[in-house]
Design a protein around this motif. Sequence first.
Motif, short mmCIF file in Angstrom:
data_model
loop_
_atom_site.label_atom_id
_atom_site.label_comp_id
_atom_site.label_asym_id
_atom_site.label_seq_id
_atom_site.Cartn_x
_atom_site.Cartn_y
_atom_site.Cartn_z
N ALA A 11 18.92 9.29 -58.32
CA ALA A 11 19.63 10.15 -59.25
C ALA A 11 21.14 9.92 -59.28
N MET A 12 21.66 9.19 -58.31
CA MET A 12 23.11 9.03 -58.23
C MET A 12 23.63 8.11 -59.32
N SER A 13 24.89 8.34 -59.68
CA SER A 13 25.57 7.46 -60.63
C SER A 13 26.23 6.34 -59.86
N ARG A 14 26.08 5.14 -60.37
CA ARG A 14 26.71 3.97 -59.78
C ARG A 14 26.86 2.90 -60.84
N PRO A 15 27.72 1.95 -60.72
CA PRO A 15 28.56 1.74 -59.55
C PRO A 15 29.61 2.84 -59.43
N LEU A 16 30.00 3.09 -58.22
CA LEU A 16 30.98 4.13 -57.94
C LEU A 16 32.37 3.56 -58.15
N ARG A 17 33.12 4.19 -59.02
CA ARG A 17 34.52 3.78 -59.22
C ARG A 17 35.37 4.55 -58.23
N VAL A 18 36.29 3.84 -57.59
CA VAL A 18 37.13 4.44 -56.56
C VAL A 18 38.59 4.05 -56.78
N VAL A 19 39.48 4.74 -56.09
CA VAL A 19 40.90 4.39 -56.05
C VAL A 19 41.34 4.33 -54.60
N ARG A 20 42.48 3.73 -54.39
CA ARG A 20 43.09 3.64 -53.06
C ARG A 20 44.13 4.74 -52.94
N PRO A 21 44.53 5.09 -51.71
CA PRO A 21 45.53 6.14 -51.52
C PRO A 21 46.86 5.84 -52.19
N GLU A 22 47.20 4.56 -52.31
CA GLU A 22 48.47 4.19 -52.93
C GLU A 22 48.44 4.16 -54.45
N THR A 23 47.27 4.39 -55.04
CA THR A 23 47.15 4.44 -56.50
C THR A 23 48.00 5.59 -57.03
N SER A 24 48.78 5.32 -58.06
CA SER A 24 49.62 6.37 -58.62
C SER A 24 48.75 7.42 -59.30
N LEU A 25 49.29 8.62 -59.39
CA LEU A 25 48.58 9.71 -60.05
C LEU A 25 48.31 9.35 -61.51
N GLU A 26 49.27 8.70 -62.13
CA GLU A 26 49.12 8.28 -63.52
C GLU A 26 47.96 7.30 -63.67
N ASP A 27 47.87 6.32 -62.78
CA ASP A 27 46.78 5.34 -62.85
C ASP A 27 45.43 6.00 -62.58
N ALA A 28 45.39 6.93 -61.63
CA ALA A 28 44.14 7.64 -61.35
C ALA A 28 43.70 8.45 -62.57
N ALA A 29 44.66 9.13 -63.20
CA ALA A 29 44.34 9.92 -64.40
C ALA A 29 43.85 9.02 -65.53
N LYS A 30 44.48 7.86 -65.70
CA LYS A 30 44.04 6.91 -66.72
C LYS A 30 42.62 6.43 -66.45
N ALA A 31 42.33 6.13 -65.18
CA ALA A 31 40.99 5.66 -64.81
C ALA A 31 39.95 6.73 -65.11
N MET A 32 40.29 7.99 -64.82
CA MET A 32 39.35 9.08 -65.12
C MET A 32 39.10 9.17 -66.62
N LYS A 33 40.16 9.08 -67.39
CA LYS A 33 40.03 9.20 -68.85
C LYS A 33 39.23 8.03 -69.42
N GLU A 34 39.59 6.81 -69.02
CA GLU A 34 38.93 5.62 -69.56
C GLU A 34 37.44 5.57 -69.19
N ASN A 35 37.11 6.06 -68.01
CA ASN A 35 35.72 6.01 -67.55
C ASN A 35 34.97 7.32 -67.74
N LYS A 36 35.63 8.28 -68.41
CA LYS A 36 35.03 9.59 -68.67
C LYS A 36 34.51 10.23 -67.39
N MET A 37 35.39 10.28 -66.39
CA MET A 37 35.04 10.82 -65.08
C MET A 37 35.92 12.03 -64.77
N LYS A 38 35.37 12.95 -64.00
CA LYS A 38 36.14 14.11 -63.58
C LYS A 38 36.59 14.00 -62.13
#
Length: 133
Positions: free
Chosen positions: A68-95
């Motif tokens: 039932a799990m969704s994969r592949p799992l998209r992840v970020v690193r701790p050094e990822t900027s907040l802006e880049d993380a927000a963009k990744a969420m938007k582009e991949n339709k993730m919360k």
Amino acid sequence: MTHNVVVVPFGKTILDVAKIMKKNNVGSIIVVEDDQGKHAKGIITERDLVHKVLATGDDPYPIPVEKAMSRPLRVVRPETSLEDAAKAMKENKMKRLPVVNEKNELIGIISEGDVLRVFPAIIDIIEEKQAIL
């Protein structure tokens, strides 16, 4: 980022997931390889439970989390900027985006709510910079 991530290891069932979600009052759980919970492999959200499990009409309780799990799992690193993380969420339709270290070990999770909590401060900084110019 939230550091205490709720996880479930391979081999657990959808019933286990539902109980863990209820107990921890969360809408998603990261699926990990084993009981140590260091290597994230997927995510199960409330949406996954409805669309991939309940809507099939099969008995949901014995279904393993791996199915039932969704994969592949998209992840970020701790050094990822907040802006880049927000963009990744938007582009991949993730919360939610799991955060992993250089060894790909799960160290946290960032959510839309985390981004929205700091958004007012970001707006203030932008306005201050504009006032200086």
